[in-house]
Scaffold this active site. Structure first.
Site, PDB file in Angstrom:
ATOM      1  N   LYS A 187       0.887  -1.180   0.000  1.00  0.00           N
ATOM      2  CA  LYS A 187       0.000   0.000   0.000  1.00  0.00           C
ATOM      3  C   LYS A 187       0.919   1.223   0.000  1.00  0.00           C
ATOM      4  CE  LYS A 187      -3.094   3.145   1.085  1.00  0.00           C
ATOM      5  NZ  LYS A 187      -2.206   4.258   0.656  1.00  0.00           N
ATOM      6  N   GLU A 262       9.168   1.448  11.279  1.00  0.00           N
ATOM      7  CA  GLU A 262      10.178   2.504  11.164  1.00  0.00           C
ATOM      8  C   GLU A 262       9.411   3.812  11.269  1.00  0.00           C
ATOM      9  OE1 GLU A 262      11.985   5.413   9.786  1.00  0.00           O
ATOM     10  OE2 GLU A 262      12.360   4.379   7.891  1.00  0.00           O
ATOM     11  N   CYS A 296      13.080  10.923   8.017  1.00  0.00           N
ATOM     12  CA  CYS A 296      12.966  10.542   9.434  1.00  0.00           C
ATOM     13  C   CYS A 296      14.299  10.680  10.149  1.00  0.00           C
ATOM     14  CB  CYS A 296      12.510   9.099   9.560  1.00  0.00           C
ATOM     15  SG  CYS A 296      10.926   8.839   8.818  1.00  0.00           S
ATOM     16  N   GLU A 393       8.966  16.243  15.537  1.00  0.00           N
ATOM     17  CA  GLU A 393       9.671  16.127  14.249  1.00  0.00           C
ATOM     18  C   GLU A 393       9.103  17.210  13.322  1.00  0.00           C
ATOM     19  OE1 GLU A 393       8.732  12.408  12.326  1.00  0.00           O
ATOM     20  OE2 GLU A 393      10.787  12.220  11.611  1.00  0.00           O
TER      21      GLU A 393
HETATM   22  C1  SIN Z   1      13.217   7.813   6.009  1.00  0.00           C
HETATM   23  O1  SIN Z   1      13.168   9.023   6.074  1.00  0.00           O
HETATM   24  O2  SIN Z   1      12.345   7.117   6.517  1.00  0.00           O
HETATM   25  C2  SIN Z   1      14.309   7.076   5.279  1.00  0.00           C
HETATM   26  C3  SIN Z   1      15.518   7.848   5.108  1.00  0.00           C
HETATM   27  C4  SIN Z   1      16.680   7.043   4.562  1.00  0.00           C
HETATM   28  O3  SIN Z   1      16.555   5.876   4.205  1.00  0.00           O
HETATM   29  O4  SIN Z   1      17.760   7.611   4.509  1.00  0.00           O
END
Ligand code: SIN
Length: 494
Positions: A187, A262, A296, A393
């Site tokens: 998805k 994650e 992230c 964040e």
């Molecule tokens: C992410 O922002 O979830 C992944 C970033 C990355 O793989 O460097």
């Protein structure tokens, strides 16, 4: 093909890469409704994809379950060969894929090309790792006992992927799942589905059998409910916000599925007085402004020691102020737009909050004029650790600098977060590298570098940033169940 409906800029060779049908059991499915996909750099509509609901999601699970026995029965070498062909196909179409990615996500072409290479690298890595799903033999606890550990595919996997890396987050989940012998329902984000659909087309052309990869597009709630409730789905791998991750995890516990999560980060980026300042500034630019701050792992709080604070701030502001904004399809630029209005509003709120608490603006600070969702690369100093910029964040191009005096203070500030994904530290002192790195409650630490992602290493967090690892040899384990065999063996006849 050139689609004039969003500014006439998208020239790609493969017209079918912009077809919006979903993929279920080897059939391209249009559904009764569709949803528009918007180019965040222009606000124009790039195209439409099928808006599917629970019945199609259920059909995708059925297709994945039906395809499982034959796929898992193939040798790892056969599966690896197919993955290798997928890797080659992605490389052969790198330009088209990059243009689609830029069109729907907004990142500059240079970054999109980098992401396609990064995405392909996961496929190549797991094509090789497929053959290394080794078991174990354990010395028995009795003379007649033989103890073995076999590793078998988890089964049907649901993969829910985000919009910030529309290609790499897909392959980072699908490649190990397929290598292990699992079948998948993907998805993709409703904001960036075309890249995922194009990757699925290439996977089919590379020989991935019908039903092994299914792609269901549409609103996340209805589809997510099916994927988390259906007992035939044995694992969910999710990359996205901590809030949504917690909801999905709770639902998955009804049927006790395996999980890889994650989730969000809040990365501290620590610069000590003894750092190589050029390296620290370049590291901060790479970490903070990659994908316009929408990663992230990007630096969220820049903790800078008092001795280099002013110099670092000044140099970072000069670098950030010189970054060019633009529509990646129209020409070279350093920064693309944010994904949508909601993202812009959040960044604005964070900047206003920091300034209301006494932060000083060195550069940027506002939306950019014109169409699209652009925010100027921004540097703020004297940010309070209580500011939203430090507590949440930001997911935008805002570098907020916090001053610290001692190593202990830096570690305390850095660990003062529910998140535990990535952290960065810059110092020339080898003992400090070890001390501080060991004290940081994070799953990944960049030392004298602002970029740490690679298919070769285990990517993932601790605390509320989730669990499970993607990439490296550990990434395959996430898709394998361990089976312990205890065998009674008759002794040799006398
Ligand atoms: C992410 O922002 O979830 C992944 C970033 C990355 O793989 O460097």
């Amino acid at each position: 093909m050139t689609d004039a409906s969003f500014g006439g800029a998208l020239a790609i060779g493969r017209a079918d890469f912009l077809a919006g049908a979903a993929l279920i059991g080897g059939e391209w499915v249009d559904g009764e409704q569709s949803i528009p996909v918007v180019n965040p750099a222009t606000g124009g509509i790039l195209g439409h994809v099928a808006s599917l609901g629970p019945s199609h999601a259920g059909a995708a699970v059925t297709a994945a379950a039906a395809a499982l026995p034959a796929w898992r029965a193939r040798t790892a070498q056969e599966r690896g060969r197919i993955l290798r062909a997928w890797f080659d196909a992605i490389n052969d179409h790198q330009r088209d894929l990059s243009r689609i990615l830029t069109a729907e996500q907004g990142k500059p072409m240079r970054e999109a090309e980098g992401e396609i290479a990064y995405a392909a690298a996961y496929v190549e890595w797991f094509a090789e790792e497929a053959r290394r799903a080794y078991g174990e033999i354990i010395p028995g606890h009795a003379a007649n006992k033989r103890l073995l550990v076999a590793r078998q595919p988890v089964g049907v996997v649901a993969a829910i992927t985000p919009w910030n890396f529309p290609a790499a987050m897909v392959t980072r989940k699908l490649a190990p799942a397929l290598a292990a012998g699992c079948t998948v329902i993907l998805k993709p984000s409703e904001f960036t589905p075309f890249t995922a659909l194009a990757l699925a087309r290439l996977a089919r052309e590379a020989g991935v059998p019908d039903g092994v990869i299914n792609v269901v597009t549409g609103p996340p709630e209805a589809i997510g409910a099916v994927l988390t409730n259906d007992p035939r789905v044995r694992k969910l791998s999710f990359t996205g916000s901590t809030r949504v991750g917690k909801l999905l995890a709770a639902r998955c516990m009804e049927t006790v599925k395996r999980l890889s999560l994650e989730l969000g980060g809040n990365a501290p980026f620590i610069v000590f007085d003894d750092a190589d300042l050029d390296k620290a500034v370049e590291g901060a630019v790479a970490s903070k402004f990659r994908n316009s701050g929408q990663t992230c792992v990007c630096a969220n709080r820049l903790l800078v020691q008092s001795g280099v604070y002013e110099a670092f701030a000044e140099r970072l502001a000069a670098r950030a102020g010189a970054l060019t904004l633009g529509n990646g399809l129209a020409g070279a630029c350093d920064q693309g737009p944010l994904i949508n209005e909601q993202a812009l509003a959040k960044v604005e709120r964070h900047v206003e909050d920091a300034r209301a608490r006494g932060a000083r603006l060195l550069t940027g600070g506002t939306r950019a004029e014109g169409p699209g969702h652009f925010f100027q690369p921004t540097v703020l100093t004297e940010v309070s650790p209580d500011a939203l910029l430090c507590r949440e964040e930001t997911f935008g191009p805002v570098a907020g600098l916090v001053r610290f005096h001692t190593e202990r203070e830096a570690v305390t500030l850095a660990n003062n977060s529910a998140a535990g994904l990535a952290a960065y530290l810059f110092t020339r002192d080898a003992s400090r590298v070890w001390r501080v790195n060991e004290a940081l409650d994070y799953g990944m630490v960049g030392i004298n570098t602002g970029v740490l992602s690679t298919e070769l290493a285990p990517f993932g967090g601790i605390k509320e940033s989730g669990f499970g690892r993607e990439g490296s040899r550990h990434g395959l384990d996430e898709y394998l169940d361990m089976k312990f065999l205890c065998i009674d063996v008759e002794p040799l006849a006398a």
